[in-house]
Design a protein around this motif. Structure first.
Motif, PDB file in Angstrom:
ATOM      1  N   MET A  18     -12.966 -90.760  10.196  1.00  0.00           N
ATOM      2  CA  MET A  18     -11.610 -91.044  10.673  1.00  0.00           C
ATOM      3  C   MET A  18     -11.205 -90.064  11.765  1.00  0.00           C
ATOM      4  SD  MET A  18      -9.648 -91.908   7.112  1.00  0.00           S
ATOM      5  CE  MET A  18      -8.065 -91.979   7.929  1.00  0.00           C
ATOM      6  N   TYR A  19     -11.610 -88.782  11.601  1.00  0.00           N
ATOM      7  CA  TYR A  19     -11.285 -87.779  12.624  1.00  0.00           C
ATOM      8  C   TYR A  19     -11.972 -88.099  13.935  1.00  0.00           C
ATOM      9  CZ  TYR A  19     -11.433 -83.467  15.259  1.00  0.00           C
ATOM     10  OH  TYR A  19     -11.373 -82.538  16.262  1.00  0.00           O
ATOM     11  N   ALA A  20     -13.272 -88.442  13.866  1.00  0.00           N
ATOM     12  CA  ALA A  20     -14.023 -88.757  15.078  1.00  0.00           C
ATOM     13  C   ALA A  20     -13.438 -89.948  15.787  1.00  0.00           C
ATOM     14  CB  ALA A  20     -15.489 -89.010  14.719  1.00  0.00           C
ATOM     15  N   GLN A  21     -13.052 -90.986  14.978  1.00  0.00           N
ATOM     16  CA  GLN A  21     -12.512 -92.193  15.585  1.00  0.00           C
ATOM     17  C   GLN A  21     -11.169 -91.902  16.240  1.00  0.00           C
ATOM     18  OE1 GLN A  21     -12.345 -95.551  12.988  1.00  0.00           O
ATOM     19  NE2 GLN A  21     -11.382 -96.867  14.508  1.00  0.00           N
ATOM     20  N   SER A  22     -10.303 -91.148  15.519  1.00  0.00           N
ATOM     21  CA  SER A  22      -8.991 -90.868  16.075  1.00  0.00           C
ATOM     22  C   SER A  22      -9.098 -90.004  17.324  1.00  0.00           C
ATOM     23  CB  SER A  22      -8.106 -90.185  15.033  1.00  0.00           C
ATOM     24  OG  SER A  22      -8.665 -88.939  14.660  1.00  0.00           O
ATOM     25  N   SER A  23     -10.039 -89.045  17.339  1.00  0.00           N
ATOM     26  CA  SER A  23     -10.217 -88.193  18.510  1.00  0.00           C
ATOM     27  C   SER A  23     -10.732 -88.994  19.693  1.00  0.00           C
ATOM     28  CB  SER A  23     -11.164 -87.046  18.178  1.00  0.00           C
ATOM     29  OG  SER A  23     -11.353 -86.223  19.295  1.00  0.00           O
ATOM     30  N   SER A  24     -11.679 -89.897  19.452  1.00  0.00           N
ATOM     31  CA  SER A  24     -12.241 -90.717  20.523  1.00  0.00           C
ATOM     32  C   SER A  24     -11.217 -91.685  21.076  1.00  0.00           C
ATOM     33  CB  SER A  24     -13.463 -91.488  20.012  1.00  0.00           C
ATOM     34  OG  SER A  24     -14.490 -90.611  19.642  1.00  0.00           O
ATOM     35  N   ASP A  25     -10.265 -92.093  20.256  1.00  0.00           N
ATOM     36  CA  ASP A  25      -9.279 -93.083  20.673  1.00  0.00           C
ATOM     37  C   ASP A  25      -8.038 -92.455  21.296  1.00  0.00           C
ATOM     38  OD1 ASP A  25     -10.957 -95.028  19.805  1.00  0.00           O
ATOM     39  OD2 ASP A  25      -9.912 -95.422  17.927  1.00  0.00           O
ATOM     40  N   GLN A  26      -8.001 -91.131  21.418  1.00  0.00           N
ATOM     41  CA  GLN A  26      -6.831 -90.463  21.963  1.00  0.00           C
ATOM     42  C   GLN A  26      -6.982 -90.197  23.453  1.00  0.00           C
ATOM     43  OE1 GLN A  26      -6.208 -86.904  19.741  1.00  0.00           O
ATOM     44  NE2 GLN A  26      -5.531 -87.954  17.873  1.00  0.00           N
ATOM     45  N   LEU A  27      -5.841 -90.209  24.142  1.00  0.00           N
ATOM     46  CA  LEU A  27      -5.821 -89.816  25.547  1.00  0.00           C
ATOM     47  C   LEU A  27      -5.827 -88.291  25.627  1.00  0.00           C
ATOM     48  CD1 LEU A  27      -3.823 -91.335  28.421  1.00  0.00           C
ATOM     49  CD2 LEU A  27      -3.613 -88.887  28.016  1.00  0.00           C
ATOM     50  N   HIS A  28      -6.693 -87.747  26.480  1.00  0.00           N
ATOM     51  CA  HIS A  28      -6.805 -86.303  26.639  1.00  0.00           C
ATOM     52  C   HIS A  28      -6.568 -85.928  28.100  1.00  0.00           C
ATOM     53  CE1 HIS A  28      -8.344 -85.545  22.605  1.00  0.00           C
ATOM     54  NE2 HIS A  28      -9.161 -86.559  22.760  1.00  0.00           N
ATOM     55  N   ILE A  29      -5.828 -84.845  28.313  1.00  0.00           N
ATOM     56  CA  ILE A  29      -5.626 -84.256  29.636  1.00  0.00           C
ATOM     57  C   ILE A  29      -6.220 -82.855  29.607  1.00  0.00           C
ATOM     58  CG2 ILE A  29      -3.937 -83.506  31.356  1.00  0.00           C
ATOM     59  CD1 ILE A  29      -2.039 -85.632  30.254  1.00  0.00           C
ATOM     60  N   GLY A  30      -6.931 -82.480  30.664  1.00  0.00           N
ATOM     61  CA  GLY A  30      -7.561 -81.167  30.656  1.00  0.00           C
ATOM     62  C   GLY A  30      -7.719 -80.575  32.039  1.00  0.00           C
ATOM     63  N   VAL A  31      -8.086 -79.311  32.067  1.00  0.00           N
ATOM     64  CA  VAL A  31      -8.395 -78.600  33.311  1.00  0.00           C
ATOM     65  C   VAL A  31      -9.787 -77.997  33.172  1.00  0.00           C
ATOM     66  CG1 VAL A  31      -6.007 -78.100  33.908  1.00  0.00           C
ATOM     67  CG2 VAL A  31      -7.265 -76.507  32.453  1.00  0.00           C
ATOM     68  N   LYS A  32     -10.443 -77.779  34.316  1.00  0.00           N
ATOM     69  CA  LYS A  32     -11.790 -77.221  34.264  1.00  0.00           C
ATOM     70  C   LYS A  32     -12.080 -76.460  35.547  1.00  0.00           C
ATOM     71  CE  LYS A  32     -14.198 -81.373  35.934  1.00  0.00           C
ATOM     72  NZ  LYS A  32     -15.316 -82.303  35.639  1.00  0.00           N
ATOM     73  N   ALA A  33     -13.105 -75.595  35.474  1.00  0.00           N
ATOM     74  CA  ALA A  33     -13.534 -74.815  36.626  1.00  0.00           C
ATOM     75  C   ALA A  33     -15.015 -74.513  36.483  1.00  0.00           C
ATOM     76  CB  ALA A  33     -12.734 -73.530  36.753  1.00  0.00           C
ATOM     77  N   GLY A  34     -15.663 -74.310  37.620  1.00  0.00           N
ATOM     78  CA  GLY A  34     -17.089 -74.018  37.604  1.00  0.00           C
ATOM     79  C   GLY A  34     -17.629 -73.865  39.007  1.00  0.00           C
ATOM     80  N   ALA A  35     -18.849 -74.338  39.223  1.00  0.00           N
ATOM     81  CA  ALA A  35     -19.523 -74.126  40.501  1.00  0.00           C
ATOM     82  C   ALA A  35     -20.347 -75.338  40.889  1.00  0.00           C
ATOM     83  CB  ALA A  35     -20.420 -72.890  40.433  1.00  0.00           C
ATOM     84  N   ASN A  36     -20.497 -75.520  42.205  1.00  0.00           N
ATOM     85  CA  ASN A  36     -21.429 -76.499  42.775  1.00  0.00           C
ATOM     86  C   ASN A  36     -22.654 -75.776  43.324  1.00  0.00           C
ATOM     87  OD1 ASN A  36     -19.652 -78.682  42.424  1.00  0.00           O
ATOM     88  ND2 ASN A  36     -18.685 -78.342  44.415  1.00  0.00           N
ATOM     89  N   TYR A  37     -23.795 -76.408  43.199  1.00  0.00           N
ATOM     90  CA  TYR A  37     -24.962 -76.014  43.985  1.00  0.00           C
ATOM     91  C   TYR A  37     -25.261 -77.200  44.892  1.00  0.00           C
ATOM     92  CZ  TYR A  37     -29.564 -74.522  45.481  1.00  0.00           C
ATOM     93  OH  TYR A  37     -30.637 -74.160  46.254  1.00  0.00           O
ATOM     94  N   SER A  38     -25.022 -77.033  46.188  1.00  0.00           N
ATOM     95  CA  SER A  38     -25.068 -78.165  47.113  1.00  0.00           C
ATOM     96  C   SER A  38     -26.097 -77.959  48.205  1.00  0.00           C
ATOM     97  CB  SER A  38     -23.690 -78.376  47.749  1.00  0.00           C
ATOM     98  OG  SER A  38     -23.296 -77.222  48.471  1.00  0.00           O
TER      99      SER A  38
END
Length: 208
Positions: A18-38
């Motif tokens: 039930m937890y997995a299903q409810s988590s997968s069915d929820q809308l999530h907003i997030g921020v992220k940071a990292g690097a490109n190798y281009s």
């Protein structure tokens, strides 16, 4: 005793499901940071080559569920790409290090086979904001920065991107690979080398 143990196991598994299903069915907003190798490539000139470089990448994302196993994930990122190239002029080694700053907007189809793993693929719109070139030779270094107001450099381009996210509760570890679908030199009048960007990206994000 066996019946009690069986009931406990069923309860735990049912609660996890039930937890997995409810988590997968929820809308999530997030921020992220990292690097490109281009790097870059020219599909019509196989002999032109360059070395890759590392750049910064950061932004925000929204995970929109369509169901338990599918979703849409748009993102907005500030993304640095570029390359390093060397050559010889009159017996002297010269180098060019190019850093291009983009606003990238990928729109991913998200496939979620498990709660921990999300597979992503989709198109990306990229807008070129600035280009910084550093020319080096044995005598001096020259730095130029361009904000483009003409059509001889392509400022708007489409890309194809794929990757995956590893979801650890509210922490998201992301990996992407992408490449431009169009050459950089817009209407073809630019003297800059004709090329397409190709890059790999690694980020760490937080679901808010």
């Amino acid at each position: 005793m066996k019946k009690i143990m069986f009931a406990l196991i069923v309860s735990v598994l049912g609660g996890s499901s039930m937890y997995a299903q409810s988590s997968s069915d929820q809308l999530h907003i997030g921020v992220k940071a990292g690097a490109n190798y281009s790097n870059m490539y020219d599909s019509q000139n196989k002999e032109y080559s360059a070395d890759g470089k590392i750049g910064f990448a950061a932004g925000a994302f929204v995970s929109i569920p369509i169901g338990t196993f599918l979703g849409i994930q748009p993102e907005v990122l500030f993304s640095q790409k570029g390359f390093k190239a060397t050559s010889s002029v009159l017996g002297n080694d010269v180098s060019l290090t190019r850093t291009t700053s983009y606003i990238d907007v990928p729109i991913f189809l998200a496939v979620k086979p498990t709660e921990m793993l999300t597979i992503l693929v989709g198109p990306q719109y990229s807008f070129l904001m600035k280009q910084k070139d550093v020319f080096s030779n044995p005598i001096t270094n020259i730095t130029t920065t361009d904000d483009f107001n003409t059509d001889n450099i392509r400022k708007n381009t489409l890309c194809l991107v794929g990757g995956l996210d590893i979801n650890l509760n509210n922490i998201v570890i992301g990996a992407r690979a992408g490449w431009d679908l169009f050459n950089n030199n817009g209407d073809g009048t630019s003297t800059t080398p004709r090329y397409k960007n190709v890059w790999a990206q690694a980020t760490v994000g937080i679901r808010l």
